[in-house]
Design a protein around this motif. Sequence first.
Motif, PDB file in Angstrom:
ATOM      1  N   GLY A   1       0.900   2.205   5.731  1.00  0.00           N
ATOM      2  CA  GLY A   1       0.409   0.962   6.300  1.00  0.00           C
ATOM      3  C   GLY A   1      -0.373   0.104   5.326  1.00  0.00           C
ATOM      4  O   GLY A   1      -1.127  -0.789   5.747  1.00  0.00           O
ATOM      5  N   LEU A   2      -0.199   0.328   4.027  1.00  0.00           N
ATOM      6  CA  LEU A   2      -0.911  -0.445   3.009  1.00  0.00           C
ATOM      7  C   LEU A   2      -0.063  -1.543   2.392  1.00  0.00           C
ATOM      8  O   LEU A   2      -0.591  -2.367   1.641  1.00  0.00           O
ATOM      9  CB  LEU A   2      -1.393   0.491   1.881  1.00  0.00           C
ATOM     10  N   PHE A   3       1.226  -1.551   2.703  1.00  0.00           N
ATOM     11  CA  PHE A   3       2.105  -2.557   2.088  1.00  0.00           C
ATOM     12  C   PHE A   3       1.759  -3.944   2.623  1.00  0.00           C
ATOM     13  O   PHE A   3       1.607  -4.157   3.819  1.00  0.00           O
ATOM     14  CB  PHE A   3       3.568  -2.242   2.393  1.00  0.00           C
ATOM     15  N   GLY A   4       1.633  -4.909   1.707  1.00  0.00           N
ATOM     16  CA  GLY A   4       1.311  -6.274   2.088  1.00  0.00           C
ATOM     17  C   GLY A   4      -0.168  -6.518   2.304  1.00  0.00           C
ATOM     18  O   GLY A   4      -0.542  -7.560   2.849  1.00  0.00           O
ATOM     19  N   THR A   5      -1.020  -5.599   1.878  1.00  0.00           N
ATOM     20  CA  THR A   5      -2.459  -5.748   2.069  1.00  0.00           C
ATOM     21  C   THR A   5      -3.161  -5.798   0.715  1.00  0.00           C
ATOM     22  O   THR A   5      -2.633  -5.332  -0.309  1.00  0.00           O
ATOM     23  CB  THR A   5      -3.042  -4.584   2.886  1.00  0.00           C
ATOM     24  N   ILE A   6      -4.369  -6.339   0.709  1.00  0.00           N
ATOM     25  CA  ILE A   6      -5.157  -6.389  -0.518  1.00  0.00           C
ATOM     26  C   ILE A   6      -5.528  -4.991  -1.005  1.00  0.00           C
ATOM     27  O   ILE A   6      -5.437  -4.711  -2.215  1.00  0.00           O
ATOM     28  CB  ILE A   6      -6.406  -7.275  -0.305  1.00  0.00           C
ATOM     29  N   PRO A   7      -5.963  -4.053  -0.132  1.00  0.00           N
ATOM     30  CA  PRO A   7      -6.235  -2.696  -0.622  1.00  0.00           C
ATOM     31  C   PRO A   7      -5.030  -2.040  -1.290  1.00  0.00           C
ATOM     32  O   PRO A   7      -5.189  -1.280  -2.249  1.00  0.00           O
ATOM     33  CB  PRO A   7      -6.644  -1.938   0.644  1.00  0.00           C
ATOM     34  N   GLY A   8      -3.827  -2.330  -0.819  1.00  0.00           N
ATOM     35  CA  GLY A   8      -2.646  -1.772  -1.455  1.00  0.00           C
ATOM     36  C   GLY A   8      -2.471  -2.283  -2.868  1.00  0.00           C
ATOM     37  O   GLY A   8      -2.162  -1.523  -3.794  1.00  0.00           O
ATOM     38  N   VAL A   9      -2.652  -3.586  -3.067  1.00  0.00           N
ATOM     39  CA  VAL A   9      -2.549  -4.164  -4.408  1.00  0.00           C
ATOM     40  C   VAL A   9      -3.630  -3.589  -5.314  1.00  0.00           C
ATOM     41  O   VAL A   9      -3.391  -3.269  -6.485  1.00  0.00           O
ATOM     42  CB  VAL A   9      -2.648  -5.701  -4.342  1.00  0.00           C
TER      43      VAL A   9
ATOM     44  N   MET B   1       1.371 -11.220 -11.704  1.00  0.00           N
ATOM     45  CA  MET B   1       2.207 -11.798 -10.658  1.00  0.00           C
ATOM     46  C   MET B   1       3.278 -10.816 -10.182  1.00  0.00           C
ATOM     47  O   MET B   1       3.680 -10.842  -9.020  1.00  0.00           O
ATOM     48  CB  MET B   1       2.885 -13.085 -11.129  1.00  0.00           C
ATOM     49  N   LEU B   2       3.721  -9.907 -11.064  1.00  0.00           N
ATOM     50  CA  LEU B   2       4.793  -8.977 -10.705  1.00  0.00           C
ATOM     51  C   LEU B   2       4.389  -8.075  -9.549  1.00  0.00           C
ATOM     52  O   LEU B   2       5.099  -7.968  -8.546  1.00  0.00           O
ATOM     53  CB  LEU B   2       5.178  -8.134 -11.926  1.00  0.00           C
ATOM     54  N   VAL B   3       3.248  -7.413  -9.668  1.00  0.00           N
ATOM     55  CA  VAL B   3       2.800  -6.498  -8.625  1.00  0.00           C
ATOM     56  C   VAL B   3       2.507  -7.252  -7.336  1.00  0.00           C
ATOM     57  O   VAL B   3       2.851  -6.810  -6.239  1.00  0.00           O
ATOM     58  CB  VAL B   3       1.554  -5.718  -9.098  1.00  0.00           C
ATOM     59  N   ALA B   4       1.873  -8.424  -7.471  1.00  0.00           N
ATOM     60  CA  ALA B   4       1.525  -9.201  -6.280  1.00  0.00           C
ATOM     61  C   ALA B   4       2.768  -9.704  -5.548  1.00  0.00           C
ATOM     62  O   ALA B   4       2.779  -9.801  -4.321  1.00  0.00           O
ATOM     63  CB  ALA B   4       0.634 -10.374  -6.673  1.00  0.00           C
ATOM     64  N   LEU B   5       3.816 -10.042  -6.287  1.00  0.00           N
ATOM     65  CA  LEU B   5       5.043 -10.500  -5.641  1.00  0.00           C
ATOM     66  C   LEU B   5       5.625  -9.432  -4.721  1.00  0.00           C
ATOM     67  O   LEU B   5       6.201  -9.745  -3.673  1.00  0.00           O
ATOM     68  CB  LEU B   5       6.078 -10.890  -6.698  1.00  0.00           C
ATOM     69  N   LEU B   6       5.478  -8.167  -5.109  1.00  0.00           N
ATOM     70  CA  LEU B   6       6.089  -7.094  -4.333  1.00  0.00           C
ATOM     71  C   LEU B   6       5.153  -6.551  -3.261  1.00  0.00           C
ATOM     72  O   LEU B   6       5.573  -6.279  -2.141  1.00  0.00           O
ATOM     73  CB  LEU B   6       6.519  -5.961  -5.271  1.00  0.00           C
ATOM     74  N   PHE B   7       3.871  -6.404  -3.582  1.00  0.00           N
ATOM     75  CA  PHE B   7       2.957  -5.677  -2.701  1.00  0.00           C
ATOM     76  C   PHE B   7       2.099  -6.579  -1.821  1.00  0.00           C
ATOM     77  O   PHE B   7       1.429  -6.067  -0.918  1.00  0.00           O
ATOM     78  CB  PHE B   7       2.036  -4.775  -3.531  1.00  0.00           C
ATOM     79  N   ALA B   8       2.062  -7.879  -2.071  1.00  0.00           N
ATOM     80  CA  ALA B   8       1.226  -8.777  -1.270  1.00  0.00           C
ATOM     81  C   ALA B   8       2.105  -9.632  -0.374  1.00  0.00           C
ATOM     82  O   ALA B   8       3.205 -10.050  -0.762  1.00  0.00           O
ATOM     83  CB  ALA B   8       0.377  -9.670  -2.176  1.00  0.00           C
ATOM     84  N   ASP B   9       1.628  -9.905   0.832  1.00  0.00           N
ATOM     85  CA  ASP B   9       2.338 -10.813   1.723  1.00  0.00           C
ATOM     86  C   ASP B   9       1.666 -12.182   1.687  1.00  0.00           C
ATOM     87  O   ASP B   9       0.798 -12.447   0.849  1.00  0.00           O
ATOM     88  CB  ASP B   9       2.397 -10.252   3.141  1.00  0.00           C
ATOM     89  N   SER B  10       2.057 -13.058   2.602  1.00  0.00           N
ATOM     90  CA  SER B  10       1.551 -14.427   2.566  1.00  0.00           C
ATOM     91  C   SER B  10       0.046 -14.510   2.812  1.00  0.00           C
ATOM     92  O   SER B  10      -0.604 -15.465   2.365  1.00  0.00           O
ATOM     93  CB  SER B  10       2.273 -15.272   3.622  1.00  0.00           C
TER      94      SER B  10
END
Length: 276
Positions: A135-143, A212-221
């Motif tokens: 449940g960490l995908f798309g969240t700031i803690p995940g990044v 930008m690479l990691v953020a493109l994959l692991f962060a949502d809008s």
Amino acid sequence: MRRWFGNGLVQAFLVVVSLVWVTPLAGLFLSSMRTTQENSASGWWTALTSPGQLSFDNYSTLLGNAGITQAFWNTVLISVPTTTLVVVIAALAGYAFAWLEFPGRDWLFLLVVALLVVPVQVGLLPVAQLFGQLGLFGTIPGVVLFHVAYGLPFAIFLLRNYFAEIPREMLEAARMDGGSEWRIFTRLVLPVGRPAIASLAIFQFLWVWNDMLVALLFADSSSQPLTVELQSQIRQFGSNMDVLAPGAFLSLIVPVVVFFAFQRHFVQGVMAGSVK
């Protein structure tokens, strides 16, 4: 060079190099203060002879953009915790690898060194699947966790080698005076290792801030940083320099301020061990 050409020529050369480095930054800043029509009609250097073109309207519009401001704070919330965690964990691990005796120490450090050669692209998809299950995908803690995991091998390697150069007699004297390992670490090792720690903090902050690479994959809008937000602002047909230029300058100026704030410690860390 000073012996062959004299101080004057060396200083002139350094001035030319400085101008070459500063010119793109000046062009970006002037472009960020011009309208889209003016940027399309002429180059940024025309503002030097016509300063009436310059205004802070683009910055006012940019700061009024909810997406940009949210992305800016997301970048802060990603960069600052990541840098803090990497520095703290690496300092503790570096001291342990350098001066504490425990089973398998050398093999564990060899494993840390081996992780330096693992490219970040290898772990993108497996970690994305793992974060999805947690449940960490798309969240700031995940990044943040991803950046911490990939920043620690180099950080531990750097600080361990720096801490290992501390004279053993200093640590033995502190132990003879009754100092605990924690007290020795906080009162002796950390002050002595401040140049290396400051250098590591600068490098880590710059890597994460500009990522930008990691953020493109692991962060949502809702959690994407400024780099991804600026990329999404690029229009397909037409120029939007009124958004990209001030946004890029805003993204650039923060690392510059951080670098100059820690410049003295950074130079000490780079020059550490160069002279006896």
